[in-house]
Write a protein that holds these residues in place. Structure first.
Motif, PDB file in Angstrom:
ATOM      1  N   ASN A 281       0.806  -1.209   0.000  1.00  0.00           N
ATOM      2  CA  ASN A 281       0.000   0.000   0.000  1.00  0.00           C
ATOM      3  C   ASN A 281       0.848   1.273   0.000  1.00  0.00           C
ATOM      4  OD1 ASN A 281      -2.630   1.386   0.253  1.00  0.00           O
ATOM      5  ND2 ASN A 281      -1.849   1.973   2.264  1.00  0.00           N
ATOM      6  N   TYR A 282       1.954   1.271   0.789  1.00  0.00           N
ATOM      7  CA  TYR A 282       2.820   2.442   0.796  1.00  0.00           C
ATOM      8  C   TYR A 282       3.341   2.741  -0.604  1.00  0.00           C
ATOM      9  CZ  TYR A 282       3.117   2.877   5.895  1.00  0.00           C
ATOM     10  OH  TYR A 282       2.825   3.090   7.215  1.00  0.00           O
ATOM     11  N   PHE A 283       3.761   1.696  -1.296  1.00  0.00           N
ATOM     12  CA  PHE A 283       4.309   1.888  -2.636  1.00  0.00           C
ATOM     13  C   PHE A 283       3.254   2.442  -3.588  1.00  0.00           C
ATOM     14  CE2 PHE A 283       4.923   0.201  -6.932  1.00  0.00           C
ATOM     15  CZ  PHE A 283       6.170   0.723  -7.234  1.00  0.00           C
ATOM     16  N   VAL A 284       2.068   1.837  -3.593  1.00  0.00           N
ATOM     17  CA  VAL A 284       1.008   2.280  -4.503  1.00  0.00           C
ATOM     18  C   VAL A 284       0.588   3.712  -4.183  1.00  0.00           C
ATOM     19  CG1 VAL A 284      -1.375   1.862  -5.232  1.00  0.00           C
ATOM     20  CG2 VAL A 284       0.190  -0.060  -4.909  1.00  0.00           C
ATOM     21  N   THR A 285       0.433   4.016  -2.888  1.00  0.00           N
ATOM     22  CA  THR A 285       0.037   5.371  -2.495  1.00  0.00           C
ATOM     23  C   THR A 285       1.088   6.393  -2.901  1.00  0.00           C
ATOM     24  OG1 THR A 285      -1.238   4.530  -0.617  1.00  0.00           O
ATOM     25  CG2 THR A 285      -0.562   6.837  -0.528  1.00  0.00           C
ATOM     26  N   HIS A 286       2.337   6.075  -2.647  1.00  0.00           N
ATOM     27  CA  HIS A 286       3.422   7.014  -2.924  1.00  0.00           C
ATOM     28  C   HIS A 286       3.617   7.231  -4.421  1.00  0.00           C
ATOM     29  CE1 HIS A 286       7.589   8.571  -3.119  1.00  0.00           C
ATOM     30  NE2 HIS A 286       7.310   9.095  -1.940  1.00  0.00           N
ATOM     31  N   GLU A 287       3.445   6.169  -5.207  1.00  0.00           N
ATOM     32  CA  GLU A 287       3.758   6.249  -6.626  1.00  0.00           C
ATOM     33  C   GLU A 287       2.586   6.700  -7.494  1.00  0.00           C
ATOM     34  OE1 GLU A 287       6.703   5.818  -8.087  1.00  0.00           O
ATOM     35  OE2 GLU A 287       7.647   5.534  -6.127  1.00  0.00           O
ATOM     36  N   TYR A 288       1.349   6.382  -7.090  1.00  0.00           N
ATOM     37  CA  TYR A 288       0.238   6.555  -8.020  1.00  0.00           C
ATOM     38  C   TYR A 288      -0.897   7.452  -7.530  1.00  0.00           C
ATOM     39  CZ  TYR A 288       2.465   2.641 -10.400  1.00  0.00           C
ATOM     40  OH  TYR A 288       3.359   1.843 -11.035  1.00  0.00           O
TER      41      TYR A 288
ATOM     42  N   ARG B 227     -10.540   5.406  -0.202  1.00  0.00           N
ATOM     43  CA  ARG B 227     -10.046   4.084   0.179  1.00  0.00           C
ATOM     44  C   ARG B 227     -11.046   3.372   1.080  1.00  0.00           C
ATOM     45  NH1 ARG B 227      -4.735   2.581   3.979  1.00  0.00           N
ATOM     46  NH2 ARG B 227      -5.171   0.337   4.001  1.00  0.00           N
ATOM     47  N   ALA B 228     -11.626   4.088   2.032  1.00  0.00           N
ATOM     48  CA  ALA B 228     -12.433   3.456   3.065  1.00  0.00           C
ATOM     49  C   ALA B 228     -13.877   3.193   2.653  1.00  0.00           C
ATOM     50  CB  ALA B 228     -12.409   4.321   4.326  1.00  0.00           C
ATOM     51  N   LEU B 229     -14.554   4.219   2.132  1.00  0.00           N
ATOM     52  CA  LEU B 229     -15.998   4.106   1.931  1.00  0.00           C
ATOM     53  C   LEU B 229     -16.384   3.039   0.907  1.00  0.00           C
ATOM     54  CD1 LEU B 229     -18.709   5.119   2.839  1.00  0.00           C
ATOM     55  CD2 LEU B 229     -18.548   6.973   1.161  1.00  0.00           C
TER      56      LEU B 229
ATOM     57  N   PHE C 246      -6.647   3.325  -6.814  1.00  0.00           N
ATOM     58  CA  PHE C 246      -7.678   3.379  -5.777  1.00  0.00           C
ATOM     59  C   PHE C 246      -8.473   2.068  -5.726  1.00  0.00           C
ATOM     60  CE2 PHE C 246      -7.509   8.148  -5.564  1.00  0.00           C
ATOM     61  CZ  PHE C 246      -7.344   8.221  -4.192  1.00  0.00           C
ATOM     62  N   VAL C 247      -8.710   1.457  -6.877  1.00  0.00           N
ATOM     63  CA  VAL C 247      -9.404   0.162  -6.895  1.00  0.00           C
ATOM     64  C   VAL C 247      -8.577  -0.875  -6.136  1.00  0.00           C
ATOM     65  CG1 VAL C 247     -10.142  -1.754  -8.358  1.00  0.00           C
ATOM     66  CG2 VAL C 247     -10.703   0.601  -9.004  1.00  0.00           C
ATOM     67  N   TYR C 248      -7.275  -0.906  -6.413  1.00  0.00           N
ATOM     68  CA  TYR C 248      -6.417  -1.862  -5.718  1.00  0.00           C
ATOM     69  C   TYR C 248      -6.380  -1.577  -4.219  1.00  0.00           C
ATOM     70  CZ  TYR C 248      -2.333  -4.286  -3.994  1.00  0.00           C
ATOM     71  OH  TYR C 248      -1.499  -5.077  -3.244  1.00  0.00           O
TER      72      TYR C 248
ATOM     73  N   ILE D 152      -8.106  -4.621  -2.246  1.00  0.00           N
ATOM     74  CA  ILE D 152      -7.106  -5.533  -1.703  1.00  0.00           C
ATOM     75  C   ILE D 152      -6.546  -5.048  -0.376  1.00  0.00           C
ATOM     76  CG2 ILE D 152      -4.952  -6.755  -2.162  1.00  0.00           C
ATOM     77  CD1 ILE D 152      -7.316  -7.500  -3.994  1.00  0.00           C
ATOM     78  N   ALA D 153      -6.028  -3.799  -0.369  1.00  0.00           N
ATOM     79  CA  ALA D 153      -5.350  -3.291   0.824  1.00  0.00           C
ATOM     80  C   ALA D 153      -6.307  -2.797   1.897  1.00  0.00           C
ATOM     81  CB  ALA D 153      -4.393  -2.157   0.435  1.00  0.00           C
ATOM     82  N   THR D 154      -7.614  -2.819   1.609  1.00  0.00           N
ATOM     83  CA  THR D 154      -8.578  -2.361   2.613  1.00  0.00           C
ATOM     84  C   THR D 154      -9.639  -3.427   2.892  1.00  0.00           C
ATOM     85  OG1 THR D 154      -8.230  -0.073   1.888  1.00  0.00           O
ATOM     86  CG2 THR D 154     -10.141  -0.500   3.277  1.00  0.00           C
TER      87      THR D 154
END
Length: 316
Positions: A21-28, A41-43, A209-211, A215-217
């Motif tokens: 998740n850190y990688f995806v958030t930081h990069e995309y 991410r949450a809703l 955001f889909v991922y 997956i990460a949420t």
């Protein structure tokens, strides 16, 4: 013992997903909209689980969902989002690696799960492995980023233990859905007031955001809270060390980085810490419930007794 292995394997899905998740958030994901990012991410993840499970909160779970939604979702997601943008993944993951020790202390105070010597040893060994694996001294460190990461770690550790204490009488998927939905609903008006109307997203941001949401949420939190239901908090916290472990392997796979001897030693220590936190083997059962596993895990009663009686130290 086979059941414990199954719960450990299921719980491990969460930190492995969070490690990406850190990688995806930081990069995309957009760096200037942490509130909107956390809400997106949450809703959707909460609504998806709510649709799958189809249960609404009842009784005390209305306010419990609100409290856990704030701790485990709203505030936590924003802090993680900020930390992901301000810190190198290695530093953020190292700060979060303190969470096993924090969870053990909070679980001791809140649900009377006294940490065992093996759990404490595993936390120290695992933390040493994370530091050896990630802290090279060449990356810049943002003080606000470190503070955000530390606050996220404390907030989530307390929220996870509260969820363990409260969730014995609730369906895991349903209570996870309530937390994510409540947290996302809390974030929406704040995001609109602070960050303005939603910005147009590129295709790569939508896919990210889909991922992150699926997956990460949704998947990760359902697995994590299932683990908290069936395993001691100390064991679950140590399984969380697979988060930075995954991050290092992801960097090797995506960025073609070469693992150094130091990193390999760190990876080995992290795995050793996780192994030390595995649930103790249950002893022979007599006419009553065995105390072997409960004593080894620092609990006054067996997991099965606790599951039947929510007033006991925590879910079994």
């Amino acid at each position: 013992m086979e059941a414990n292995v199954r719960w450990v394997a299921l719980t491990a899905i969460a930190p492995v997903a969070w490690g990406t998740n850190y990688f995806v958030t930081h990069e995309y994901l957009p760096a200037d909209r942490p509130l909107s990012g956390a809400a997106l991410r949450a809703l959707p993840a909460g609504l998806l689980l709510l649709a799958v499970r189809g249960q609404r909160p009842r009784g005390a779970w209305w306010w419990r969902s609100a409290v856990l939604g704030l701790l485990n979702v709203s505030v936590f997601f924003v802090l993680v989002y900020v930390a992901s943008q301000l810190l190198p993944t290695s530093v953020a993951a190292t700060v979060m690696a303190v969470s096993p020790l924090t969870m053990m202390l909070i679980a001791w105070l809140v649900v009377s799960e006294r940490p065992s010597a093996t759990h404490l040893s595993g936390a120290v060994v695992g933390l040493a492995g994370v530091c050896l694996m990630l802290l090279t001294g060449v990356e810049g460190v943002s003080v606000p980023g470190v503070l955000a990461s530390a606050a996220a770690m404390l907030m989530s550790s307390f929220g996870y233990v509260l969820a363990k204490r409260w969730s014995a009488d609730a369906d895991v998927l349903a209570s996870t859905a309530w937390q994510l939905t409540a947290g996302g609903l809390f974030l929406l008006p704040v995001a609109a007031a602070v960050e303005g109307p939603p910005a147009a997203l590129s295709l790569s941001e939508i896919l990210a955001f889909v991922y992150v949401g699926l997956i990460a949420t949704a998947l990760a939190f359902a697995a994590w809270f299932t683990g908290l239901r069936h395993l001691p908090a100390g064991t679950v916290g140590l399984i969380g060390l697979l988060n930075p472990f995954t991050g290092v392997l992801l960097g090797t796979a995506v960025a073609a980085e070469v693992l150094t001897v130091r990193q390999l030693c760190g990876l080995a220590l992290v795995l050793a810490g996780v192994v030390l936190g595995r649930p103790a083997r249950a002893g022979r059962r007599g006419g009553g419930r065995t105390r072997t596993r409960a004593v080894a895990d620092g609990r006054p009663g067996s997991g099965e007794d606790s599951a039947r009686d929510p007033s006991r130290c925590g879910p079994g």
